[in-house]
Design an enzyme around this catalytic site. Structure first.
Site, PDB file in Angstrom:
ATOM      1  N   GLN A  10      17.132   5.593  46.249  1.00 15.78           N
ATOM      2  CA  GLN A  10      18.267   6.246  45.840  1.00 15.78           C
ATOM      3  C   GLN A  10      17.753   7.354  44.761  1.00 15.78           C
ATOM      4  O   GLN A  10      17.304   7.034  43.752  1.00 15.78           O
ATOM      5  CB  GLN A  10      19.090   5.049  45.038  1.00 15.78           C
ATOM      6  CG  GLN A  10      20.429   5.772  44.643  1.00 15.78           C
ATOM      7  CD  GLN A  10      21.465   6.198  45.855  1.00 15.78           C
ATOM      8  OE1 GLN A  10      21.339   5.665  47.017  1.00 15.78           O
ATOM      9  NE2 GLN A  10      21.977   7.348  45.703  1.00 15.78           N
ATOM     10  N   ASP A  31      15.400   7.744  54.987  1.00 15.06           N
ATOM     11  CA  ASP A  31      16.377   9.021  54.423  1.00 15.06           C
ATOM     12  C   ASP A  31      16.202  10.483  55.213  1.00 15.06           C
ATOM     13  O   ASP A  31      16.732  11.237  55.045  1.00 15.06           O
ATOM     14  CB  ASP A  31      16.290   9.122  52.744  1.00 15.06           C
ATOM     15  CG  ASP A  31      17.371   8.273  52.238  1.00 15.06           C
ATOM     16  OD1 ASP A  31      18.503   8.260  52.600  1.00 15.06           O
ATOM     17  OD2 ASP A  31      16.925   7.757  51.284  1.00 15.06           O
ATOM     18  N   LYS A  86      25.820   1.272  50.733  1.00 13.16           N
ATOM     19  CA  LYS A  86      24.838   1.365  51.642  1.00 13.16           C
ATOM     20  C   LYS A  86      24.637  -0.153  52.020  1.00 13.16           C
ATOM     21  O   LYS A  86      24.348  -0.349  53.390  1.00 13.16           O
ATOM     22  CB  LYS A  86      23.716   1.872  51.288  1.00 13.16           C
ATOM     23  CG  LYS A  86      24.083   3.640  51.220  1.00 13.16           C
ATOM     24  CD  LYS A  86      22.913   4.323  50.342  1.00 13.16           C
ATOM     25  CE  LYS A  86      23.097   5.859  50.512  1.00 13.16           C
ATOM     26  NZ  LYS A  86      22.220   6.608  49.652  1.00 13.16           N
TER      27      LYS A  86
END
Ligand code: NAP
Length: 284
Positions: free
Chosen positions: A96, A119, A52
């Protein structure tokens, strides 16, 4: 039978994001920046985070690391999230997941400022999606829609069947399909006749996390199959939730695993980060 490769679609999205980042920098003089929070030393999470960050770098988004050792407390994590929320130089937050056992993921995700939710998993982002005015859309489901659009697959009026109802994939993807006027059926482990539902699908989306749970006989002739699953087999190979060999005898198009939905998730994360920065900098 058409293979719906994700890489070219992801590359197109990343190129658009790169251009958007450059324009935003020129307009505001500010570099969009993603805060990357990683708790613990899970090797898979470390690889995801590295990928990422690399993608961010390639599109011109800066990233700042917030790394916590295994065993950090929930309070320490929440405190950092609050500090990032308050820092105007940080525009997106990537937390994460999964967090190490014993930590409260829901509480941590809910602590993220909704406008910095890269997200799309914050309750407000999910609520906005349900309310028909999406802000940040969860990355993997958004990537599935991007694949369908890229390959010109009509969604409106289609019978869409979603296998899996997780908050991460199944539920938001069903909402996105519904918003595009598909007729959506959701299946899960208590569904009585999974095969019968799947056989009705013009668009069959599968996010069950079970290797090859969908086989060719469960697929309508000419259907489009989106396989979100990523399963590591005992042989070390990756397999989707759909048995590719038998499914490709019936489907007219199918995403491969790996190389289908996988590359889309990071691309959509970059898109969400750019959108978050654009809104916060008042440049929308
Ligand atoms: P999850 O949280 O484990 O949810 C799985 C869902 O599938 C649940 O709703 C479960 O039903 C349902 N299910 C499981 N077995 C089933 C069966 N035999 N028949 C019908 N429904 C069944 O998984 P997830 O997070 O959504 O992820 C799903 C898969 O996608 C995993 O393989 C994951 O690795 C992959 N994934 C890939 C990406 C990517 O970037 N490509 C991103 C995210 C996830 P119940 O609710 O009844 O338990």
């Amino acid at each position: 039978m058409q293979i719906l490769h994700g890489r070219p679609v992801a590359d197109k999205v990343l190129a658009e994001v790169k251009a958007g980042v450059a324009a935003l920098k020129q307009k505001t003089g500010v570099e969009p920046t993603l805060a990357v929070i990683l708790v613990g030393e899970d090797p898979a999470s470390q690889i995801y985070v590295r990928n990422k960050k690399r993608a961010a770098d390639e599109v011109g988004i800066a990233s700042r690391d917030f790394l916590f050792p295994q065993g950090c407390t929930q309070a320490e994590l929440l405190d950092t999230i609050r500090r990032i929320n308050a820092d105007p130089a940080l525009h997106g937050i990537l937390l994460q997941l999964p967090l190490p056992k014993g930590m409260d993921e829901d509480q941590a995700v809910a602590a993220i400022a909704p406008q910095k939710d890269a997200d799309g998993l914050h309750p407000m982002s999910l609520g906005n999606l349900l309310g028909g005015k999406p802000t940040a859309v969860p990355c993997t489901p958004a990537g599935c829609i991007e694949i369908l659009d890229h390959y010109g697959i009509p969604i409106e009026g289609a019978e869409a069947v979603m296998v899996g109802r997780s908050r991460l994939v199944g539920k938001p993807l069903a909402q996105l399909l519904l918003a595009r006027n598909a007729t959506v059926t959701m299946c899960h482990t208590r569904t009585r006749d999974l095969a019968a539902h799947c056989r009705r699908a013009d668009i069959l989306c599968v996010a069950a996390g079970k290797p090859r749970v969908i086989t060719g006989d469960m697929i309508k002739e000419g259907a489009v199959v989106i396989d979100v699953g990523v399963n590591r087999l005992d042989t070390g190979k990756l397999a989707g939730d759909v048995d590719f060999e038998s499914a490709s005898q019936r489907a007219r198009a199918i995403t491969p695993v790996p190389g289908g939905v996988g590359p889309m998730t990071i691309a959509m994360l970059m898109k969400n980060t750019l959108l978050a920065a654009t809104r916060q900098l008042g440049a929308a």
